[in-house]
Structure formats: structure tokens, C-alpha cells
Write a protein that holds these residues in place. Sequence first.
Motif, PDB file in Angstrom:
ATOM      1  N   MET A 112       0.825  -1.210   0.000  1.00 18.62           N
ATOM      2  CA  MET A 112       0.000   0.000   0.000  1.00 18.62           C
ATOM      3  C   MET A 112       0.860   1.262   0.000  1.00 18.62           C
ATOM      4  N   ALA A 113       1.967   1.251   0.723  1.00 20.73           N
ATOM      5  CA  ALA A 113       2.873   2.405   0.719  1.00 20.73           C
ATOM      6  C   ALA A 113       3.458   2.607  -0.684  1.00 20.73           C
ATOM      7  N   CYS A 114       3.769   1.531  -1.351  1.00 20.15           N
ATOM      8  CA  CYS A 114       4.284   1.625  -2.725  1.00 20.15           C
ATOM      9  C   CYS A 114       3.199   2.156  -3.671  1.00 20.15           C
ATOM     10  N   LYS A 116       0.779   4.191  -2.869  1.00 18.61           N
ATOM     11  CA  LYS A 116       0.657   5.635  -2.605  1.00 18.61           C
ATOM     12  C   LYS A 116       1.776   6.399  -3.306  1.00 18.61           C
ATOM     13  N   GLU A 117       2.968   5.832  -3.318  1.00 19.70           N
ATOM     14  CA  GLU A 117       4.096   6.468  -4.005  1.00 19.70           C
ATOM     15  C   GLU A 117       3.828   6.545  -5.513  1.00 19.70           C
ATOM     16  N   GLU A 119       0.914   6.519  -6.939  1.00 19.62           N
ATOM     17  CA  GLU A 119      -0.278   7.351  -7.170  1.00 19.62           C
ATOM     18  C   GLU A 119       0.101   8.762  -7.611  1.00 19.62           C
ATOM     19  N   THR A 120       1.086   9.333  -6.972  1.00 16.36           N
ATOM     20  CA  THR A 120       1.510  10.690  -7.335  1.00 16.36           C
ATOM     21  C   THR A 120       2.803  10.701  -8.130  1.00 16.36           C
ATOM     22  N   SER A 125       0.373  10.852 -13.668  1.00 14.74           N
ATOM     23  CA  SER A 125      -0.151  11.561 -12.489  1.00 14.74           C
ATOM     24  C   SER A 125       0.516  12.916 -12.348  1.00 14.74           C
ATOM     25  N   THR A 133      -7.089  10.498  -6.548  1.00 13.81           N
ATOM     26  CA  THR A 133      -7.439   9.659  -5.406  1.00 13.81           C
ATOM     27  C   THR A 133      -7.265   8.199  -5.800  1.00 13.81           C
ATOM     28  N   MET A 134      -7.289   7.325  -4.779  1.00 10.94           N
ATOM     29  CA  MET A 134      -7.067   5.910  -5.062  1.00 10.94           C
ATOM     30  C   MET A 134      -7.755   5.040  -4.035  1.00 10.94           C
ATOM     31  N   ASP A 135      -8.336   3.940  -4.501  1.00  8.91           N
ATOM     32  CA  ASP A 135      -8.771   2.824  -3.672  1.00  8.91           C
ATOM     33  C   ASP A 135      -7.980   1.625  -4.156  1.00  8.91           C
TER      34      ASP A 135
END
Length: 141
Positions: A112-114, A116-117, A119-120, A125, A133-135
Motif C-alpha cells: 500500500m505504501a508503494c 501511494k508512491e 499514485e503521485t 499523475s 485519489t485511489m482505492d
Amino acid sequence: MITKHGSAIWQGNLKEGTGKVSTQSGALSSNPYGFNTRFDGQPGTNPEELIGAAHAACFSMALSNILSGKGIKVAKVETTSTISLSMDDGPKIVKAHLDVSIQSDGDEDTVMACAKEAETGCPVSAVLSCEITMDAKVSAA
């Protein structure tokens, strides 16, 4: 530096006109688009759909790279990017939402941390000037 291009031809006014969009690779070749495919839900492509596909592809690749760099084996990353076009004050892309399913051998917190990285941090992006945003769901490979 890597450079790629897409092209478009538009004929006519906004509402009755028609266009064709192509990519350098030929993945798209004179694919039709128009006002009705963009705003009226008619069959055919549109810029937001193409941006969503590019965003989903870029994010998936970026996440795979980040996970692999941490020694995490990636079985599959499945991503949908939903692009929201607001008509308030003229058309503007206001949001890109990523729905992601990740199959890997990593622990959920690290994966999940990866995500998030990525994602932006993915290049698409970075170029979008909107809320992102992300799910995400993580499962074992």
C-alpha cells in the motif's frame, strides 16, 4: 529523451463536427471521436477515456517498478483510472480516481505504501493538474 506522439484531425464545428485520433504506434489509427462520444455517451472514444487509459497503464507500470525495486514479486496489477470532467465554469478535468487490485508476495502495508508512491509519482499523475485519489486492494500472489 524518449518522445512519443498522438495526433488528431477535427473537421467542422464543435457539435456537428467529427474527428479522428491516432497514435504513433498505430494502436489507434483514425479512431473516430466527436461531441456525441464525449458529452452524449455515444459509442466511440474521447479525450477523457484516452487519458484514463494512459493513467491506468502508467500507474500500473510505476507500481510494478517500485515493488520490484523493494524485492517484492508482482503477479498482477489491475488498474482503472476514472477521469471526471466538470462543466462548471467551462470544461475542466477535476479528478482522476484510481481503482487498483494488486497481487503480490509483499505484505499489505508495504504494498500500500508503494501504491501511494506510484499514485503521485507516475509520469501521467505528475502531468495531471487535478485531484488524484485511489482505492486499492492487495491480495497474495
